[in-house]
Design a protein around this motif. Structure first.
Motif, PDB file in Angstrom:
ATOM      1  N   VAL A  18     117.077 -27.133  71.060  1.00  0.00           N
ATOM      2  CA  VAL A  18     116.432 -25.916  70.567  1.00  0.00           C
ATOM      3  C   VAL A  18     117.524 -25.096  69.910  1.00  0.00           C
ATOM      4  N   LEU A  21     115.882 -20.274  68.570  1.00  0.00           N
ATOM      5  CA  LEU A  21     114.431 -20.099  68.482  1.00  0.00           C
ATOM      6  C   LEU A  21     114.047 -18.683  68.894  1.00  0.00           C
ATOM      7  N   SER A  22     113.367 -18.002  68.010  1.00  0.00           N
ATOM      8  CA  SER A  22     112.807 -16.681  68.300  1.00  0.00           C
ATOM      9  C   SER A  22     111.305 -16.738  68.046  1.00  0.00           C
ATOM     10  N   LEU A  23     110.544 -16.354  69.060  1.00  0.00           N
ATOM     11  CA  LEU A  23     109.087 -16.427  68.965  1.00  0.00           C
ATOM     12  C   LEU A  23     108.500 -15.407  69.930  1.00  0.00           C
ATOM     13  N   LEU A  33     102.597 -24.166  70.183  1.00  0.00           N
ATOM     14  CA  LEU A  33     103.795 -24.785  69.628  1.00  0.00           C
ATOM     15  C   LEU A  33     103.419 -26.187  69.178  1.00  0.00           C
ATOM     16  N   GLY A  35     104.650 -29.637  66.472  1.00  0.00           N
ATOM     17  CA  GLY A  35     105.784 -30.255  65.796  1.00  0.00           C
ATOM     18  C   GLY A  35     105.869 -31.718  66.159  1.00  0.00           C
ATOM     19  N   SER A  39     110.909 -32.444  68.698  1.00  0.00           N
ATOM     20  CA  SER A  39     111.223 -31.251  67.910  1.00  0.00           C
ATOM     21  C   SER A  39     111.643 -30.061  68.762  1.00  0.00           C
ATOM     22  N   LYS A  41     109.732 -28.729  71.515  1.00  0.00           N
ATOM     23  CA  LYS A  41     108.624 -27.954  72.084  1.00  0.00           C
ATOM     24  C   LYS A  41     108.715 -27.882  73.615  1.00  0.00           C
ATOM     25  N   GLY A 206     103.448 -21.662  66.189  1.00  0.00           N
ATOM     26  CA  GLY A 206     104.830 -21.842  65.769  1.00  0.00           C
ATOM     27  C   GLY A 206     105.091 -23.317  65.541  1.00  0.00           C
ATOM     28  N   LEU A 208     107.791 -26.322  65.048  1.00  0.00           N
ATOM     29  CA  LEU A 208     109.186 -26.674  65.296  1.00  0.00           C
ATOM     30  C   LEU A 208     109.536 -27.999  64.614  1.00  0.00           C
ATOM     31  N   LEU A 213     112.577 -23.257  64.458  1.00  0.00           N
ATOM     32  CA  LEU A 213     111.273 -22.774  64.020  1.00  0.00           C
ATOM     33  C   LEU A 213     111.231 -22.780  62.496  1.00  0.00           C
ATOM     34  N   ALA A 216     105.741 -19.768  61.387  1.00  0.00           N
ATOM     35  CA  ALA A 216     105.002 -19.087  62.449  1.00  0.00           C
ATOM     36  C   ALA A 216     103.995 -18.149  61.814  1.00  0.00           C
TER      37      ALA A 216
END
Length: 257
Positions: A18, A21-23, A33, A35, A39, A41, A206, A208, A213, A216
């Motif tokens: 990761v 990651l900002s979510l 999430l 992907g 990825s 998740k 989101g 990934l 990311l 989103a």
């Protein structure tokens, strides 16, 4: 309760699973999430429920750092349904669902009348009442999955994280589960592989890739033919759902994508 992941980074042997990651998931929102495999998740979810410690970044619940909370308090706030969630002892369905009250109890304290009602209500919502006295080891994979979801609901968490919760479920129970998640007052962060289910169930999504990311927003904003081709390497035509107007994906196998 708002859930916020800020600059979350997890590295294993120098590889970023990761990457910054900002979510954000607003209070009561269902955020998906999606992907490709690998990825990041599931890794991101593990940071939320405390199974992994990121090398940097924070996971905030209602503005508080979850890592700073005592384990029992964290368990009261966050319920997790993992890919490898299992029950190794042959408890009955009702006993397993009742385990959701463990973070709220001390020792071998008996369930209150209210808690017994929570257990029965969760089993009713997940279509489990007829299986209440069955041992969980005698159940099918889909039935056992519904038991674990019911256990999470009984926990009365403010945040629910679920990793591919529709695995093993038939189409009826997939739709019922996702409808149930939308009907809870909890904030939900859910990993889904089926983009059409994600489009129907999630307020925001989101996407990934490689731990980062890449997009989103609302399903309509995120699920475009261009993004699906770029991230998932498949061709898709996006059409409006005839009842909801939300995006639905019609896939075409196209090796040239």
């Amino acid at each position: 309760m708002e859930l916020e992941l800020t600059e979350l980074t997890v590295r294993i042997k120098g590889r970023a699973l990761v990457d910054r990651l900002s979510l954000r998931a607003g209070a009561g929102e269902v955020v998906g999430l999606v992907g490709p495999n690998g990825s990041g998740k599931s890794t991101a979810l593990r940071c939320v429920y405390g199974a992994l410690r990121p090398i940097s970044g924070t996971v905030l619940a209602g503005g508080e750092d979850l890592r700073a909370l005592p384990l029992r308090e964290r368990a009261r706030r966050v319920a997790a349904l993992t890919q490898d969630g299992s029950v190794d002892l042959d408890f009955t369905v009702e006993e397993v669902v009742a385990l959701g009250r463990a973070p709220h109890q001390r020792g071998t304290q008996a369930l209150s009348v209210r808690e017994q009602g929570l257990v029965r209500a969760a089993m009713r919502r997940l279509d489990l009442l007829a299986l209440a006295d069955r041992g969980v080891l005698t159940l099918s994979g889909g039935e056992r999955q519904r038991v674990l979801v019911a256990r999470a609901l009984v926990q009365e968490p403010e945040i629910i994280v679920l990793d591919e919760p529709t695995n093993h479920l038939d189409i009826r129970h997939q739709i019922e589960l996702l409808s149930l998640l939308r009907g809870t007052r909890a904030t939900v962060l859910v990993v889904l592989h089926d983009l059409n289910l994600a489009a129907a169930a999630c307020d925001r999504i989101g996407v990934l890739r490689g731990g980062a990311l890449v997009a989103a927003g609302t399903p309509r904003e995120v699920l475009t033919a261009e993004l699906v081709a770029d991230v998932f390497k498949v061709a898709a035509r996006i059409v409006p759902h005839p009842e909801t107007g939300g995006p639905q994906l019609l896939y075409t196998l196209n090796p040239s994508v």
